[in-house]
Design an enzyme around this catalytic site. Structure first.
Site, PDB file in Angstrom:
ATOM      1  N   CYS A 139      -3.747  25.626  11.033  1.00 34.91           N
ATOM      2  CA  CYS A 139      -4.302  24.274  11.205  1.00 34.91           C
ATOM      3  C   CYS A 139      -5.749  24.428  11.634  1.00 34.91           C
ATOM      4  O   CYS A 139      -6.454  25.313  11.171  1.00 34.91           O
ATOM      5  CB  CYS A 139      -3.480  23.477  12.213  1.00 34.91           C
ATOM      6  SG  CYS A 139      -3.422  24.201  13.868  1.00 34.91           S
ATOM      7  N   GLY A 140      -6.216  23.573  12.531  1.00 38.06           N
ATOM      8  CA  GLY A 140      -7.589  23.674  13.011  1.00 38.06           C
ATOM      9  C   GLY A 140      -7.770  24.737  14.075  1.00 38.06           C
ATOM     10  O   GLY A 140      -8.726  25.515  14.045  1.00 38.06           O
TER      11      GLY A 140
END
Length: 285
Positions: A241-242
């Site tokens: 993800c981030g």
């Protein structure tokens, strides 16, 4: 309602029924992106599920790394958890203030450290409050409890391992970010990062696994979401993800559907997007 499983996900009804269990420990694992304008610790101090301890994802991390909230060294994890009065023999339930987001990261971290008896509260604090259940603002009485750690290295991947997996196409890399960020159409919330995704990755935004009330979809629907995104569930999975938080929602969902050969890329896009030598793809593929 969750199909209650004290190793993955439990309902508010389950937690309410077990609140008096002597070996139950509840953790508030709330965390938000800076642009959310929310202070998780202040919110915890203003009101939390009775007996809950605050688990600070940013503080209980590896501060030797420039990357955000990387998994902490074993010694640091043990000392912080012991100070919370959480340890061997405890059934842990972790929740967050978003409904179901950062609590999954805490679930994954305990699993990484070898603790199996931990579940995420389905729907989190918003659902607990909406049902009119008890909330308190007092700090719990804490007694030290030893935590035995047996690191499960198969649950985490570093950038070299993810790069090899992308080249060999022998894993499914599943990205939990929003579709515009995945496609490279939206800027990253952290400055200095390129836009796009790891070549060959599939996009399953973490909120596509949740209902409108932020509870997790039933098992059959979870499987359908992954398959609709083109995920080959016969391959080992790497979630990303981030910064390694919402990737854990994907990991939790994979565990819910009975898939155990999954790992999490801890550096995630905060690492991959920062290095010009690593390839970046844009668009849907």
């Amino acid at each position: 309602m969750a199909q209650d499983d004290p190793k993955t996900l439990v309902s508010t009804e389950w937690l309410a029924a077990h609140m008096k269990d002597p070996d139950l420990r509840v953790l508030d694992g709330s965390w938000y992106l800076p642009d959310a304008g929310r202070d998780p610790r202040a919110e915890y101090e203003a009101g939390h599920i009775p007996g809950a301890r605050f688990f600070d994802i940013d503080e209980i991390s590896d501060h030797r790394s420039d990357l955000p909230h990387m998994a902490p060294p074993v010694e640091k994890f043990m000392s912080r958890v012991r100070a919370m009065g959480v340890g061997d023999g405890h059934q842990i339930v972790v929740y967050d203030g978003a409904g179901l987001m950062s609590a999954a990261r805490v679930w994954w971290l305990f699993r990484l450290m070898g603790h199996q008896d931990i579940a995420v509260l389905d729907g989190g604090f918003p659902k607990w409050q909406a049902e009119g259940r008890e909330v308190e603002d007092m700090a719990p009485v804490v007694r030290d409890r030893h935590m035995t750690v047996r690191v499960q290295n198969q649950l985490v991947r570093d950038v070299t391992q993810v790069s090899a997996a992308a080249k060999l196409n022998d894993h499914e890399i599943i990205d939990a970010r929003s579709a515009p960020r995945f496609r490279g159409e939206a800027a990253e919330p952290r400055q200095g990062l390129r836009s796009g995704h790891i070549p060959g990755a599939r996009n399953v935004p973490f909120n596509s696994l949740l209902r409108d009330d932020q509870t997790m979809k039933p098992v059959a629907e979870l499987r359908s979401v992954f398959e609709a995104a083109g995920v080959d569930l016969s391959k080992p999975a790497i979630t990303t993800c981030g910064s390694g938080v919402t990737a854990a929602v994907l990991s939790l969902a994979l565990e819910r559907i009975g898939k155990t050969d999954h790992s999490l890329y801890d550096g995630s896009w905060a690492e991959w997007g920062a290095f010009a030598t690593l390839p970046v793809a844009t668009g849907d593929a």
